[in-house]
Design an enzyme around this catalytic site. Sequence first.
Site, PDB file in Angstrom:
ATOM      1  N   CYS A  31       0.787  -1.233   0.000  1.00  0.00           N
ATOM      2  CA  CYS A  31       0.000   0.000   0.000  1.00  0.00           C
ATOM      3  C   CYS A  31       0.817   1.281   0.000  1.00  0.00           C
ATOM      4  O   CYS A  31       0.546   2.193  -0.791  1.00  0.00           O
ATOM      5  CB  CYS A  31      -0.936   0.009   1.212  1.00  0.00           C
ATOM      6  SG  CYS A  31      -2.162  -1.315   1.198  1.00  0.00           S
ATOM      7  N   PHE A  93       7.196  -8.359   5.301  1.00  0.00           N
ATOM      8  CA  PHE A  93       7.514  -6.936   5.363  1.00  0.00           C
ATOM      9  C   PHE A  93       7.281  -6.346   6.749  1.00  0.00           C
ATOM     10  O   PHE A  93       7.791  -5.269   7.073  1.00  0.00           O
ATOM     11  CB  PHE A  93       6.735  -6.155   4.290  1.00  0.00           C
ATOM     12  CG  PHE A  93       5.335  -5.754   4.674  1.00  0.00           C
ATOM     13  CD1 PHE A  93       5.079  -4.521   5.259  1.00  0.00           C
ATOM     14  CD2 PHE A  93       4.258  -6.597   4.417  1.00  0.00           C
ATOM     15  CE1 PHE A  93       3.780  -4.139   5.595  1.00  0.00           C
ATOM     16  CE2 PHE A  93       2.964  -6.220   4.745  1.00  0.00           C
ATOM     17  CZ  PHE A  93       2.727  -4.991   5.344  1.00  0.00           C
TER      18      PHE A  93
END
Length: 229
Positions: A31, A93
């Site tokens: 995102c 991540f």
Amino acid sequence: ANVSEVSRCVGMDDRIGKRFLNSSIGFGGSCFQKDILNLVYLCETYGLQECADYWNQVILMNNYQKKRFSEKMVSSMFNTVTGKKIAILGFAFKKDTGDVRETPSMFVVRDLVMEQAKVHVYDPQVKREDMWVEMNYTCNLSEETHPGVEAAVTTSTSAYDACDGAHALAVLTEWDEFKELDYQKIYQKMAKPAFVFDGRNILDHEALRKIGFEVHAIGKPDPNKFSDL
């Protein structure tokens, strides 16, 4: 300067806050980068080139941070990692997810593989097939593009297995379990000198140095190289 102290001081300003000032090897996920690139596009669309350049610089600095980390690993290990086993702790991540989209860990793994290191990855939630799908999609790194590359990357079932016989370990995801590992046990089974590269600043660096590790961390000076610390 110690980056944790800098972050604490900056975060004391309520207009900024302290929640998102932790240092690391770089941001990942699907995102944030996409949203920044959308800002770049909108700025360019409305003729705001200086604003577009400003936001694009965030992406460039994030890429630089990832590359800088892997280069630091190589330079610290006598300028070569060829044939050396390196344990990568964490591939997602961020912690508490198996999401590997745009994870900074894969860029470090890619760089180390290109330097002919033997990389052993442990992540409690990431599957090997997901790791390679993302490596192929984002880094164009696969058995087809680089024959033999999959043999250079081993997925381990535990952090201890990944570190057994390793020349270095790198913490790339802030999993809580990495804080609780028996690093004395790990040190005893690693090649010497044993290096720790803390890409999330979650470990007790002073305790690790007392064990015998050579420790490198994001934004943290090495007290062994500065007599005034």
